[in-house]
Design a protein around this motif. Sequence first.
Motif, short mmCIF file in Angstrom:
data_model
loop_
_atom_site.label_atom_id
_atom_site.label_comp_id
_atom_site.label_asym_id
_atom_site.label_seq_id
_atom_site.Cartn_x
_atom_site.Cartn_y
_atom_site.Cartn_z
N SER A 76 41.62 51.16 35.81
CA SER A 76 41.45 50.31 34.63
C SER A 76 39.97 50.09 34.33
CB SER A 76 42.13 48.96 34.85
OG SER A 76 43.52 49.13 35.02
N ARG A 77 39.67 50.01 33.05
CA ARG A 77 38.28 49.79 32.64
C ARG A 77 38.00 48.32 32.42
NH1 ARG A 77 37.80 54.73 28.23
NH2 ARG A 77 37.35 56.39 29.73
N THR A 78 36.72 47.96 32.52
CA THR A 78 36.29 46.59 32.24
C THR A 78 36.73 46.18 30.84
OG1 THR A 78 34.37 46.84 33.67
CG2 THR A 78 34.26 45.10 32.01
N GLY A 79 37.28 44.97 30.74
CA GLY A 79 37.71 44.46 29.44
C GLY A 79 39.17 44.73 29.12
N SER A 80 39.77 45.70 29.81
CA SER A 80 41.19 45.97 29.57
C SER A 80 42.03 44.86 30.20
CB SER A 80 41.58 47.34 30.14
OG SER A 80 41.41 47.37 31.55
N THR A 81 43.25 44.70 29.70
CA THR A 81 44.11 43.63 30.19
C THR A 81 44.83 44.08 31.46
OG1 THR A 81 44.45 42.86 27.93
CG2 THR A 81 46.03 42.10 29.59
N ALA A 82 44.77 43.24 32.48
CA ALA A 82 45.45 43.56 33.75
C ALA A 82 46.96 43.52 33.55
CB ALA A 82 45.04 42.56 34.83
N VAL A 83 47.65 44.57 33.99
CA VAL A 83 49.10 44.64 33.81
C VAL A 83 49.85 44.01 34.98
CG1 VAL A 83 49.02 46.67 32.32
CG2 VAL A 83 49.16 46.98 34.80
N GLU A 84 49.11 43.67 36.03
CA GLU A 84 49.73 42.95 37.15
C GLU A 84 48.65 42.18 37.91
OE1 GLU A 84 50.39 45.59 40.92
OE2 GLU A 84 50.96 46.83 39.20
#
Length: 237
Positions: free
Chosen positions: A134-142
């Motif tokens: 995952s990249r910085t700023g993306s929403t964590a999915v878990e």
Amino acid sequence: RHTSQNLDMPKSKRDRQVTLSKTKKKGREHKETIVNGIREAVEKYTSVYVFSFENMRNIKLKEFRQQFRQNGKFFLGSNKVMQVALGRSASDEIRPGIYKVSKLLHGDAGLLVTDMPKEEVESLFNAYEDSDFSRTGSTAVETVELKEGPLEQFTHEMEPFLRKQGMPVRLNKGTVELLSDFVVCQEGKPLSPESSRILRLLGIKLATFKLNLVCRWGPNDFELYREGLDLSDVETS
């Protein structure tokens, strides 16, 4: 008298129209190239698909495109430019009914123009899914949480770096030890640069690169793939 003082003032950069006109010309030529490329492809191939994408990775898309290199072309870029190429309404569409494709080009979307049989295209899109960091700023999915205690996956040299990422760690007899439970990221919240680095170090890939078919146009039919889309809305909008 203030008017005479303004006569010798240097012209602002905004007055230098040559640079601006060059930029505009270059931008216009680029758009024309895309428009012409799409129109040529639509003339050459039989079907046009709109697809949406999640967690775009150029290298991943390049791998996927290889499967269509013999009998198709992908187009990504400005949705507005792609809409112009196809035609935005029945009055300016380049093929009968293709303006419906144009209506569905919004958000993170692209075009595939191909001769490949419909079943093969659907199969390739449905099967393709790839995980990545995952990249910085993306929403964590878990939510990812580390429990207090030794972190044996990290060498002792990593301890200063982990501390810089905000982790409560220390060295205990050469082993990195977490002094208290630590939440790396929380579901639904954006990833900080530190969270992104820690996830990468842990080898945890939360981003899924996926392509989703939205619609298909052919000379004799039009088909929607995505649930919740109403064909009558496309036809009348």
